[in-house]
Design an enzyme around this catalytic site. Structure first.
Site, PDB file in Angstrom:
ATOM      1  N   GLY A 200      -1.967  -4.276   1.229  1.00  0.00           N
ATOM      2  CA  GLY A 200      -2.056  -5.472   2.052  1.00  0.00           C
ATOM      3  C   GLY A 200      -1.079  -6.566   1.679  1.00  0.00           C
TER       4      GLY A 200
ATOM      5  N   ASP B  22      -4.818   6.892  10.041  1.00  0.00           N
ATOM      6  CA  ASP B  22      -4.444   5.566  10.565  1.00  0.00           C
ATOM      7  C   ASP B  22      -3.007   5.538  11.090  1.00  0.00           C
ATOM      8  OD1 ASP B  22      -2.814   5.453   8.285  1.00  0.00           O
ATOM      9  OD2 ASP B  22      -4.017   3.934   7.268  1.00  0.00           O
TER      10      ASP B  22
ATOM     11  N   SER C  44       0.810  -1.222   0.000  1.00  0.00           N
ATOM     12  CA  SER C  44       0.000   0.000   0.000  1.00  0.00           C
ATOM     13  C   SER C  44       0.840   1.268   0.000  1.00  0.00           C
ATOM     14  CB  SER C  44      -0.935   0.007   1.214  1.00  0.00           C
ATOM     15  OG  SER C  44      -0.190  -0.134   2.418  1.00  0.00           O
TER      16      SER C  44
ATOM     17  N   HIS D 151      -0.094   5.191   6.793  1.00  0.00           N
ATOM     18  CA  HIS D 151       0.066   5.494   5.377  1.00  0.00           C
ATOM     19  C   HIS D 151       0.316   6.986   5.149  1.00  0.00           C
ATOM     20  CE1 HIS D 151      -2.280   1.697   5.386  1.00  0.00           C
ATOM     21  NE2 HIS D 151      -1.472   1.413   4.387  1.00  0.00           N
TER      22      HIS D 151
ATOM     23  N   ASN E  50       3.931  -5.165   5.768  1.00  0.00           N
ATOM     24  CA  ASN E  50       2.800  -5.948   6.268  1.00  0.00           C
ATOM     25  C   ASN E  50       3.250  -7.203   7.001  1.00  0.00           C
ATOM     26  OD1 ASN E  50       0.475  -4.368   5.392  1.00  0.00           O
ATOM     27  ND2 ASN E  50       1.174  -4.818   3.328  1.00  0.00           N
TER      28      ASN E  50
END
Length: 200
Positions: free
Chosen positions: A60, A169, A23, A172, A88
């Site tokens: 992801g 979040d 991502s 990112h 991840n």
């Protein structure tokens, strides 16, 4: 009438890079054109570099996922790969040995295709404890040394922990955050491009 064309002009062509990542490459939560590949391409072209940067980022994705889709994600005619995977794996606390194995698999297969790689490193979250993060963090410099790669030690350098440069979040980058990533990685990318153009 015969016009002389210098070898440099005759050989001039667009260098085709592929950004293979998760991502952080795909531009999660951003508008089209705000993600890392597009911003990097624009910045390189502004410096007079004839380069295209294809976006092969999948939100992801883990190192295992990247290895699984490598063959179609990096098409024939690719001149170089910016490899940004592993975030991840770390966020999920996956075995660092497995991440190392999958990254090595990707590197072996790209080497077999004579495609050079710029390896973008990642740091594991510190709340996983030193036993985990020290083992994980070492993957990237170790592989860079083993394979003779250009290494950018930490993809999120200058962005991680900076609230204004991250989406709510906290994981990112915002569009501004991507700009910071590109500014910081640019010297390494240019060094990589010089190597690609030399064919070494």
């Amino acid at each position: 009438m015969c016009l002389f064309i210098s070898p440099e002009v005759a050989m001039a062509r667009t260098i085709k890079l592929v950004a293979l990542g998760d991502s952080l490459t795909a531009g999660y939560g951003l508008q089209p054109g705000q993600g890392f590949p597009a911003v990097l391409q624009k910045a390189l072209q502004a410096k007079g570099r004839d380069v295209s940067v294809a976006d092969a980022g999948v939100s992801g994705d883990t190192t295992a996922g990247g290895a699984q889709r490598l063959d179609w994600a990096v098409p024939e005619g690719t001149d170089g790969v910016i490899l940004e995977l592993g975030a991840n794996d770390a966020l999920r606390g996956l075995d660092p040995a497995a991440a190392r194995k999958y990254l090595a698999s990707i590197l072996d297969r790209l080497k077999a295709r004579n495609i050079p790689v710029l390896l973008a490193g990642m740091y594991a979250p510190r709340n996983l404890g030193p036993g985990y993060y020290e083992t994980f963090d070492a993957i990237y410099p170790d592989l860079a040394k083993q394979y003779g790669l250009v290494l950018y030690p930490f993809f999120l350098d200058g962005v991680v922990g900076q609230a204004r440069l991250n989406l709510p979040d906290g994981l990112h980058p915002t569009a501004e955050g991507v700009q910071v990533i590109v500014e910081r990685i640019m010297p390494t990318v240019e060094r990589f491009l010089d190597r690609v153009e030399r064919g070494s």
